[in-house]
Motif scaffolding. Structure first.
Motif, PDB file in Angstrom:
ATOM      1  N   PHE A  55     -17.012 -49.530 -24.726  1.00  0.00           N
ATOM      2  CA  PHE A  55     -17.459 -50.459 -26.089  1.00  0.00           C
ATOM      3  C   PHE A  55     -18.470 -51.830 -26.116  1.00  0.00           C
ATOM      4  CE2 PHE A  55     -13.155 -48.354 -26.340  1.00  0.00           C
ATOM      5  CZ  PHE A  55     -13.997 -47.244 -26.720  1.00  0.00           C
ATOM      6  N   VAL A  56     -18.615 -51.691 -24.849  1.00  0.00           N
ATOM      7  CA  VAL A  56     -19.802 -53.074 -24.051  1.00  0.00           C
ATOM      8  C   VAL A  56     -20.982 -52.745 -24.160  1.00  0.00           C
ATOM      9  CG1 VAL A  56     -19.809 -55.705 -23.516  1.00  0.00           C
ATOM     10  CG2 VAL A  56     -17.638 -54.069 -23.596  1.00  0.00           C
ATOM     11  N   LYS A  57     -21.206 -51.311 -23.840  1.00  0.00           N
ATOM     12  CA  LYS A  57     -22.334 -50.774 -23.075  1.00  0.00           C
ATOM     13  C   LYS A  57     -23.041 -50.658 -24.550  1.00  0.00           C
ATOM     14  CE  LYS A  57     -20.630 -49.078 -19.210  1.00  0.00           C
ATOM     15  NZ  LYS A  57     -19.952 -47.629 -18.165  1.00  0.00           N
ATOM     16  N   GLY A  58     -24.481 -50.819 -24.303  1.00  0.00           N
ATOM     17  CA  GLY A  58     -24.495 -50.194 -25.430  1.00  0.00           C
ATOM     18  C   GLY A  58     -24.986 -48.908 -25.904  1.00  0.00           C
ATOM     19  N   SER A  59     -25.193 -47.862 -24.456  1.00  0.00           N
ATOM     20  CA  SER A  59     -25.090 -46.530 -24.888  1.00  0.00           C
ATOM     21  C   SER A  59     -23.889 -45.632 -25.316  1.00  0.00           C
ATOM     22  CB  SER A  59     -25.260 -46.255 -23.091  1.00  0.00           C
ATOM     23  OG  SER A  59     -24.295 -45.786 -22.617  1.00  0.00           O
ATOM     24  N   THR A  60     -22.756 -46.455 -25.484  1.00  0.00           N
ATOM     25  CA  THR A  60     -22.023 -45.763 -25.992  1.00  0.00           C
ATOM     26  C   THR A  60     -21.916 -45.591 -27.524  1.00  0.00           C
ATOM     27  OG1 THR A  60     -19.920 -46.903 -24.418  1.00  0.00           O
ATOM     28  CG2 THR A  60     -19.736 -46.241 -25.902  1.00  0.00           C
ATOM     29  N   TRP A  61     -22.219 -46.799 -27.649  1.00  0.00           N
ATOM     30  CA  TRP A  61     -22.968 -46.942 -29.209  1.00  0.00           C
ATOM     31  C   TRP A  61     -23.880 -46.266 -29.850  1.00  0.00           C
ATOM     32  CZ3 TRP A  61     -19.802 -49.164 -32.706  1.00  0.00           C
ATOM     33  CH2 TRP A  61     -18.594 -50.680 -32.231  1.00  0.00           C
ATOM     34  N   THR A  62     -24.906 -46.252 -29.192  1.00  0.00           N
ATOM     35  CA  THR A  62     -26.097 -45.384 -29.626  1.00  0.00           C
ATOM     36  C   THR A  62     -26.110 -43.816 -29.306  1.00  0.00           C
ATOM     37  OG1 THR A  62     -27.298 -45.725 -27.251  1.00  0.00           O
ATOM     38  CG2 THR A  62     -27.937 -47.280 -29.587  1.00  0.00           C
ATOM     39  N   GLU A  63     -25.162 -43.428 -28.022  1.00  0.00           N
ATOM     40  CA  GLU A  63     -25.080 -41.915 -28.372  1.00  0.00           C
ATOM     41  C   GLU A  63     -24.158 -41.184 -28.135  1.00  0.00           C
ATOM     42  OE1 GLU A  63     -24.896 -41.079 -23.704  1.00  0.00           O
ATOM     43  OE2 GLU A  63     -26.629 -42.385 -23.909  1.00  0.00           O
ATOM     44  N   PHE A  64     -22.451 -42.158 -28.819  1.00  0.00           N
ATOM     45  CA  PHE A  64     -21.453 -41.337 -29.732  1.00  0.00           C
ATOM     46  C   PHE A  64     -21.252 -41.670 -30.956  1.00  0.00           C
ATOM     47  CE2 PHE A  64     -21.176 -41.507 -24.818  1.00  0.00           C
ATOM     48  CZ  PHE A  64     -20.950 -40.406 -25.142  1.00  0.00           C
ATOM     49  N   ILE A  65     -21.295 -43.763 -31.105  1.00  0.00           N
ATOM     50  CA  ILE A  65     -20.335 -43.854 -32.378  1.00  0.00           C
ATOM     51  C   ILE A  65     -21.804 -43.893 -33.536  1.00  0.00           C
ATOM     52  CG2 ILE A  65     -19.186 -45.837 -33.252  1.00  0.00           C
ATOM     53  CD1 ILE A  65     -18.412 -46.491 -30.448  1.00  0.00           C
ATOM     54  N   LEU A  66     -22.819 -44.579 -33.458  1.00  0.00           N
ATOM     55  CA  LEU A  66     -23.707 -44.778 -34.841  1.00  0.00           C
ATOM     56  C   LEU A  66     -24.016 -43.091 -35.026  1.00  0.00           C
ATOM     57  CD1 LEU A  66     -25.727 -47.565 -33.396  1.00  0.00           C
ATOM     58  CD2 LEU A  66     -24.213 -47.196 -35.337  1.00  0.00           C
ATOM     59  N   PRO A  67     -24.023 -42.238 -33.850  1.00  0.00           N
ATOM     60  CA  PRO A  67     -24.690 -41.225 -34.622  1.00  0.00           C
ATOM     61  C   PRO A  67     -23.595 -40.713 -35.726  1.00  0.00           C
ATOM     62  CG  PRO A  67     -25.513 -40.802 -32.549  1.00  0.00           C
ATOM     63  CD  PRO A  67     -24.746 -41.861 -32.809  1.00  0.00           C
ATOM     64  N   GLY A  68     -22.380 -40.440 -35.311  1.00  0.00           N
ATOM     65  CA  GLY A  68     -21.250 -40.115 -35.680  1.00  0.00           C
ATOM     66  C   GLY A  68     -21.116 -40.705 -36.930  1.00  0.00           C
ATOM     67  N   LEU A  69     -21.131 -42.098 -37.072  1.00  0.00           N
ATOM     68  CA  LEU A  69     -20.833 -43.218 -38.515  1.00  0.00           C
ATOM     69  C   LEU A  69     -22.403 -42.917 -38.796  1.00  0.00           C
ATOM     70  CD1 LEU A  69     -20.101 -45.815 -39.424  1.00  0.00           C
ATOM     71  CD2 LEU A  69     -21.722 -46.913 -38.400  1.00  0.00           C
ATOM     72  N   LEU A  70     -23.080 -42.494 -38.871  1.00  0.00           N
ATOM     73  CA  LEU A  70     -24.186 -41.843 -39.694  1.00  0.00           C
ATOM     74  C   LEU A  70     -23.826 -40.873 -40.359  1.00  0.00           C
ATOM     75  CD1 LEU A  70     -27.167 -43.164 -37.904  1.00  0.00           C
ATOM     76  CD2 LEU A  70     -26.508 -43.908 -39.682  1.00  0.00           C
ATOM     77  N   ASN A  71     -23.535 -39.831 -39.782  1.00  0.00           N
ATOM     78  CA  ASN A  71     -23.047 -38.461 -40.197  1.00  0.00           C
ATOM     79  C   ASN A  71     -21.583 -38.589 -41.030  1.00  0.00           C
ATOM     80  OD1 ASN A  71     -25.176 -36.949 -39.207  1.00  0.00           O
ATOM     81  ND2 ASN A  71     -23.696 -36.515 -37.404  1.00  0.00           N
ATOM     82  N   THR A  72     -21.055 -39.611 -41.169  1.00  0.00           N
ATOM     83  CA  THR A  72     -19.879 -39.853 -42.122  1.00  0.00           C
ATOM     84  C   THR A  72     -21.167 -40.904 -43.002  1.00  0.00           C
ATOM     85  OG1 THR A  72     -18.485 -40.000 -40.586  1.00  0.00           O
ATOM     86  CG2 THR A  72     -18.153 -40.801 -42.261  1.00  0.00           C
ATOM     87  N   LEU A  73     -22.080 -41.710 -43.159  1.00  0.00           N
ATOM     88  CA  LEU A  73     -21.990 -42.469 -44.145  1.00  0.00           C
ATOM     89  C   LEU A  73     -22.756 -41.242 -44.826  1.00  0.00           C
ATOM     90  CD1 LEU A  73     -23.262 -45.174 -43.127  1.00  0.00           C
ATOM     91  CD2 LEU A  73     -20.998 -45.035 -44.397  1.00  0.00           C
ATOM     92  N   LYS A  74     -23.831 -39.868 -44.015  1.00  0.00           N
ATOM     93  CA  LYS A  74     -24.888 -39.586 -44.860  1.00  0.00           C
ATOM     94  C   LYS A  74     -23.692 -38.369 -46.044  1.00  0.00           C
ATOM     95  CE  LYS A  74     -27.570 -36.954 -42.663  1.00  0.00           C
ATOM     96  NZ  LYS A  74     -28.393 -36.671 -41.745  1.00  0.00           N
ATOM     97  N   ALA A  75     -22.578 -37.987 -45.184  1.00  0.00           N
ATOM     98  CA  ALA A  75     -21.531 -36.941 -46.089  1.00  0.00           C
ATOM     99  C   ALA A  75     -21.033 -37.469 -47.478  1.00  0.00           C
ATOM    100  CB  ALA A  75     -20.450 -36.667 -45.068  1.00  0.00           C
ATOM    101  N   ALA A  76     -20.681 -38.675 -47.193  1.00  0.00           N
ATOM    102  CA  ALA A  76     -19.423 -39.759 -47.867  1.00  0.00           C
ATOM    103  C   ALA A  76     -21.160 -39.983 -49.459  1.00  0.00           C
ATOM    104  CB  ALA A  76     -19.222 -41.225 -47.390  1.00  0.00           C
ATOM    105  N   ALA A  77     -21.885 -40.220 -48.854  1.00  0.00           N
ATOM    106  CA  ALA A  77     -22.906 -40.909 -49.860  1.00  0.00           C
ATOM    107  C   ALA A  77     -23.284 -39.630 -50.195  1.00  0.00           C
ATOM    108  CB  ALA A  77     -24.656 -41.235 -49.108  1.00  0.00           C
ATOM    109  N   LEU A  78     -23.568 -38.493 -49.944  1.00  0.00           N
ATOM    110  CA  LEU A  78     -23.886 -37.174 -50.792  1.00  0.00           C
ATOM    111  C   LEU A  78     -22.658 -36.717 -52.079  1.00  0.00           C
ATOM    112  CD1 LEU A  78     -25.935 -34.928 -48.212  1.00  0.00           C
ATOM    113  CD2 LEU A  78     -27.290 -36.022 -50.262  1.00  0.00           C
ATOM    114  N   SER A  79     -21.456 -36.873 -50.975  1.00  0.00           N
ATOM    115  CA  SER A  79     -19.971 -36.477 -52.099  1.00  0.00           C
ATOM    116  C   SER A  79     -20.388 -37.771 -53.097  1.00  0.00           C
ATOM    117  CB  SER A  79     -18.751 -36.609 -51.094  1.00  0.00           C
ATOM    118  OG  SER A  79     -19.410 -35.528 -49.852  1.00  0.00           O
TER     119      SER A  79
END
Length: 301
Positions: A55-79
């Motif tokens: 979780f200190v590595k930037g690649s962990t956030w850009t490849e795994f966490i942030l894409p999932g977070l954006l999808n979560t926010l997208k689904a929540a916002a549309l709903s």
């Protein structure tokens, strides 16, 4: 006689001491539970630094966490954007004086409110797969949003209905006496006032929508939301508990931001209702009564 608030008697010295004792005991029990959990995880080496290094590595956030977070926010916002007007329309429909509107709307609300969100998502995914030509890549998003809208729109309908019914009857009667139509009364008099009363309940439901996006990560739906997108991390590093803790912290922060925004909006709406500085109060009594003079004392009444 003790001083009273609206809901309960103000506690006396003995009651306050008892409440403090209960609070201290609760904090101690909670601390013991947290310590027990900490020791259990420590025995399994879940607090080892190597498990937290990803979780200190930037690649962990850009490849795994942030894409999932954006999808979560997208689904929540549309709903949220879709469910709010649908809930308002259904709630108003349940208050209709026409039985042919009130009964079907009530049946729809009770039907979708009784079905678990996950089942609605599964049915929606099957429907889009077999009866539509929606691309397979965005089909999970459609299924997630559909399930969230159907369920939460029905719940919000009850929130809107309860908020409108909580207003004094004199509000609608006064507007009707001024010659306003029923639609005008609802849209310009009742609904704006009810929104302020409903805001805490609506915010609670918006938080539910945000959290329920995690249900769309099930295998049958396959939506790459936050929890599902961090799944590969646990396979690569074996850090299931640290990953889930990070995900939980992200959800807590998102819900705190949403609650803060709701509090800010509620305060802003409350300030709008206050009279501007320097405004003179309007007397409800007729001018002949307000300007009347007490002839015995020579002073105005």
């Amino acid at each position: 006689m003790s001083t009273q608030t609206v809901l309960y008697d103000i506690p006396g010295p003995k009651a306050r001491a008892r409440n403090w004792l209960y609070s201290v005991l609760f904090v101690l029990v909670l601390a013991l539970v947290l310590y027990y959990i900490y020791v259990g995880f420590d025995e399994k080496n879940q607090w080892a630094g190597a498990l937290w290094e990803p979780f200190v590595k930037g690649s962990t956030w850009t490849e795994f966490i942030l894409p999932g977070l954006l999808n979560t926010l997208k689904a929540a916002a549309l709903s949220i954007v879709i469910a709010l007007p649908i809930g308002a329309l259904l709630g108003i429909g349940r208050l209709s004086e026409h039985k042919w509107i009130r009964v079907p709307v009530g049946a729809v609300v009770e039907f979708f409110r009784a079905i678990p969100v996950l089942l609605l998502m599964v049915f929606a995914a099957a429907f889009y797969a077999f009866y539509t030509d929606i691309d397979a890549e965005i089909r999970p998003l459609f299924a997630a949003v559909t399930g969230l809208v159907l369920y939460n729109g029905s719940v919000m309908a009850e929130v809107f209905r309860a908020g409108i019914l909580s207003l004094p009857k004199g509000q609608g009667e006064a507007a009707s006496a001024l010659g306003m139509r029923k639609t005008q009364i609802m849209m310009t008099v009742l609904l704006p006032q009810a929104v302020t009363l409903m805001l805490p309940a609506l915010v609670s439901q918006l938080v539910v929508i945000l959290k329920d996006t995690a249900l769309a990560g099930q295998l049958t739906i396959g939506f790459n939301e936050l929890i599902r997108s961090t799944g590969p991390l646990t396979g690569l590093y074996g850090n299931t508990i640290p990953t889930l803790i990070i995900v939980a912290i992200i959800f807590i922060v998102l819900n705190l931001v949403l609650s803060w925004f709701a509090s800010w909006l509620e305060n802003k709406l409350a300030r709008r209702k206050k009279a501007p500085k320097g405004a003179k109060p309007v007397h409800d009594a007729p001018a002949s009564v307000v300007d009347a003079t007490d002839f015995n004392t020579g002073r105005s009444l």
